[in-house]
Design a protein around this motif. Structure first.
Motif, PDB file in Angstrom:
ATOM      1  N   ASP A 156       0.823  -1.219   0.000  1.00  0.00           N
ATOM      2  CA  ASP A 156       0.000   0.000   0.000  1.00  0.00           C
ATOM      3  C   ASP A 156       0.855   1.267   0.000  1.00  0.00           C
ATOM      4  O   ASP A 156       2.041   1.244   0.331  1.00  0.00           O
ATOM      5  CB  ASP A 156      -0.896   0.026   1.245  1.00  0.00           C
ATOM      6  N   ASP A 157       0.171   2.371  -0.327  1.00  0.00           N
ATOM      7  CA  ASP A 157       0.689   3.745  -0.174  1.00  0.00           C
ATOM      8  C   ASP A 157       1.761   4.129  -1.196  1.00  0.00           C
ATOM      9  O   ASP A 157       2.377   5.180  -1.075  1.00  0.00           O
ATOM     10  CB  ASP A 157       1.273   4.002   1.235  1.00  0.00           C
ATOM     11  N   HIS A 180      -5.946   3.412  -3.725  1.00  0.00           N
ATOM     12  CA  HIS A 180      -5.819   3.646  -2.272  1.00  0.00           C
ATOM     13  C   HIS A 180      -5.897   5.155  -2.008  1.00  0.00           C
ATOM     14  O   HIS A 180      -5.156   5.679  -1.188  1.00  0.00           O
ATOM     15  CB  HIS A 180      -4.503   3.028  -1.795  1.00  0.00           C
ATOM     16  N   HIS A 188      -4.844   9.697   1.282  1.00  0.00           N
ATOM     17  CA  HIS A 188      -4.915   8.782   2.428  1.00  0.00           C
ATOM     18  C   HIS A 188      -5.764   9.356   3.562  1.00  0.00           C
ATOM     19  O   HIS A 188      -5.366   9.376   4.734  1.00  0.00           O
ATOM     20  CB  HIS A 188      -3.514   8.433   2.935  1.00  0.00           C
ATOM     21  N   HIS A 234       3.714  -2.441   2.999  1.00  0.00           N
ATOM     22  CA  HIS A 234       3.764  -1.099   2.416  1.00  0.00           C
ATOM     23  C   HIS A 234       4.954  -0.941   1.486  1.00  0.00           C
ATOM     24  O   HIS A 234       5.922  -1.694   1.562  1.00  0.00           O
ATOM     25  CB  HIS A 234       3.762  -0.033   3.514  1.00  0.00           C
TER      26      HIS A 234
HETATM   27 ZN    ZN Z   1      -2.464   3.017   3.441  1.00  0.00          ZN
END
Ligand code: ZN
Length: 312
Positions: free
Chosen positions: A31-32, A94, A98, A225
């Motif tokens: 993610d991210d 995503h 955030h 991540h």
């Molecule tokens: Zn995230």
């Protein structure tokens, strides 16, 4: 078929089934990313390339969940995301910044707008999937938000890209960055060992939870991540899962498990699908639950103790 033969066939089927039941599988998701923020040891391009090189070397097909404000909204970052798609990995959504859907300051409309804005960027990439990963794994602090997002995702043709196996890799990454900021030549062996033991502990605990809640090993979807710690040690993490006898599968294969069609009744903030299920069943405090929500506190304390010893 003769009676004996049928018994033999049934016994064989039993063996095959029990072998299948023992083959725990996991999909890797990140993610991210991609992040253009500078950091120690590696440039953003090197971090991205290191993760991709490890996945290629290990023959792992993974997924990247793009937070477009971290880089993909600029050409340099979009190129990093594109490299994932070109390498055969899935690209999911995503959001842009955030946001936290559980925050009273974040409206449903604002959150949905970010999903659409991220979609407009990633839909041009190879590997694009209509997969949405909730930020912080939070599905909304009110029934209106929760149901509003569920309806929105359905209308948009998006899947809720659940996590079942949640890790606190981000906490180890924060700690790693602090250590390197304080001393670029810091001994990284202790944090590496603790990171790997953290992954093992979470994997085993979520496997037990899956067996308790579903009566079987579900295909796990693991959250990691796009960060330095995985740029450095993903290779060891993958090797550890294989050494544990786990099979690594592409995310699309894991999501074919019917468990990912479930929608637990209660909103459960910041947790995996398995924890969310446990809570919706009123099983909030089962054996070992603290270690699934501690954000790696236990390992951080171990690192503190190790550092204290070293300074004496
Ligand atoms: Zn995230």
């Amino acid at each position: 078929m003769g009676r004996l033969l049928r018994h033999a066939a049934l016994a064989l089927a039993g063996v095959v089934l029990s072998l299948a039941a023992q083959a725990q599988s996991v999909a890797f998701t990140f993610d991210d990313g991609p992040r253009l923020a500078p950091g120690p040891l590696l440039t953003p391009e090197q971090r991205n390339a290191a993760i991709l090189a490890t996945l290629k070397k290990q023959g792992v097909q993974a997924a990247l969940f793009v937070t477009s404000g971290n880089g993909a909204d600029r050409p340099a970052g979009l190129a990093l995301a594109r490299a994932w798609g070109e390498a055969g990995h899935a690209i999911g959504n995503h959001t842009v910044t955030h946001l936290d859907l559980n925050s009273a300051k974040v409206s449903l409309a604002q959150y949905q707008q970010e999903v659409l804005a991220c979609d407009a960027i990633i839909r041009t990439l190879p590997g694009y999937q209509k997969w949405f990963r909730y930020t912080f794994l939070r599905e909304g602090n009110t029934p209106d938000k929760r149901d509003g997002m569920r309806n929105f995702l359905r209308e948009q043709g998006y899947r809720n890209a659940y996590v079942s196996l949640d890790t606190s890799d981000w906490r180890f990454d924060e700690r790693l960055q602090e250590m390197l900021a304080a001393d670029p030549k810091a001994d990284l062996a202790p944090i590496k060992a603790l990171y790997l033991s953290h992954l093992r502990q979470r994997a085993l605990a979520y496997r037990v939870l899956s067996q308790q809640l579903q009566g079987r090993d579900i295909a796990q979807v693991m959250l990691m991540h796009h960060n330095l710690i995985n740029a450095l040690w993903l290779d060891d993490a993958i090797a550890q899962f294989r050494a544990m006898g786990w099979t690594i599968v592409p995310p699309a294969q894991a999501y074919a498990d019917p468990v990912y069609q479930l929608m637990p009744d209660r909103p459960a903030a910041g947790q995996s699908l398995l924890l969310s299920m446990a809570r919706s069943l009123g099983l909030g405090k089962f054996d070992g639950w603290e270690r699934l929500v501690d954000d790696g506190d236990v390992e951080m304390q171990q690192l503190d103790r190790a550092a204290g010893k070293l300074s004496k």
